[in-house]
Design a protein around this motif. Sequence first.
Motif, PDB file in Angstrom:
ATOM      1  N   GLN A 189      33.406  39.107  45.993  1.00 31.14           N
ATOM      2  CA  GLN A 189      34.630  39.867  46.221  1.00 31.14           C
ATOM      3  C   GLN A 189      34.608  40.571  47.572  1.00 31.14           C
ATOM      4  O   GLN A 189      35.629  40.633  48.278  1.00 31.14           O
ATOM      5  CB  GLN A 189      34.818  40.870  45.077  1.00 31.14           C
ATOM      6  N   GLU A 210      44.375  42.244  47.040  1.00 27.48           N
ATOM      7  CA  GLU A 210      42.957  42.124  46.690  1.00 27.48           C
ATOM      8  C   GLU A 210      42.741  42.258  45.184  1.00 27.48           C
ATOM      9  O   GLU A 210      42.006  41.472  44.571  1.00 27.48           O
ATOM     10  CB  GLU A 210      42.142  43.197  47.425  1.00 27.48           C
ATOM     11  N   GLN A 214      41.249  39.459  42.658  1.00 29.83           N
ATOM     12  CA  GLN A 214      40.081  39.758  41.828  1.00 29.83           C
ATOM     13  C   GLN A 214      40.374  39.481  40.355  1.00 29.83           C
ATOM     14  O   GLN A 214      39.537  38.923  39.632  1.00 29.83           O
ATOM     15  CB  GLN A 214      39.667  41.220  42.027  1.00 29.83           C
TER      16      GLN A 214
END
Length: 242
Positions: A189, A210, A214
């Motif tokens: 990540q 983001e 994820q």
Amino acid sequence: MLDRIRIVLVQTFHPGNIGASARAMKTMGLRDLVLVNPRSFPDAEATRLAAGASDLVEQARVTSSLDEAVKDCVQVVGASARLRAMPLPHYEEPDEMARSLVTNAATGPVALVFGRERSGLTNDEIRHCSHQVSIPADPEYGILNLSQAVQILAYETHRAWRQRQDSGFVYQQRQEDTPPTREQLEHFQAHLSRVMQQSGFLTQPHARTEQQLQALFARAEPSRKELSLLRGLLSAVEPKQS
């Protein structure tokens, strides 16, 4: 419990069927093979067709009678394509038989008995059984090879065992299917975030891009191998430092 489930083959004519039956047994975790008056045993053909189960063939016990093969068993199920005019309990479905067999195996040895390739079990041999089971098949061609019949009933038995809470069964996991550690996921990540920022993909500092990505990878549950491939892709497109 599986070690208490015995496969008994009565007067097998073709030695190759002994080997093929041993192979069918081993794939389902069964190891106790007893042969009643086989026509030819030991035999190279039995070992050849056993493939990776030759150890079961080598360890197989040979008896002179069915009574000797099953006298210590608490349940004996005879596999028969034909219903006999005998008052024996008959399982109409193999899975029903398998659940009973596994339950009784908790208390002592049990046996699945298979007869000759052409004629099956005799009436006298059926009398040594406590139950009967048949494999439902097309009535116009319900003929199964001996090892095929062993495979079907062995599978149902293994299925009944692994569905028990006390079986402890887990599917074999290939190395490439091994899930990554939390640390490996965090490194991925961070790598993904760095590449997105360096490439100019992220232009709005407060965007939820983001977090959404994820969440996407969390739902996908990539394996270690797959995560390694993604890291390789990120490294290939990552802007090189001058």
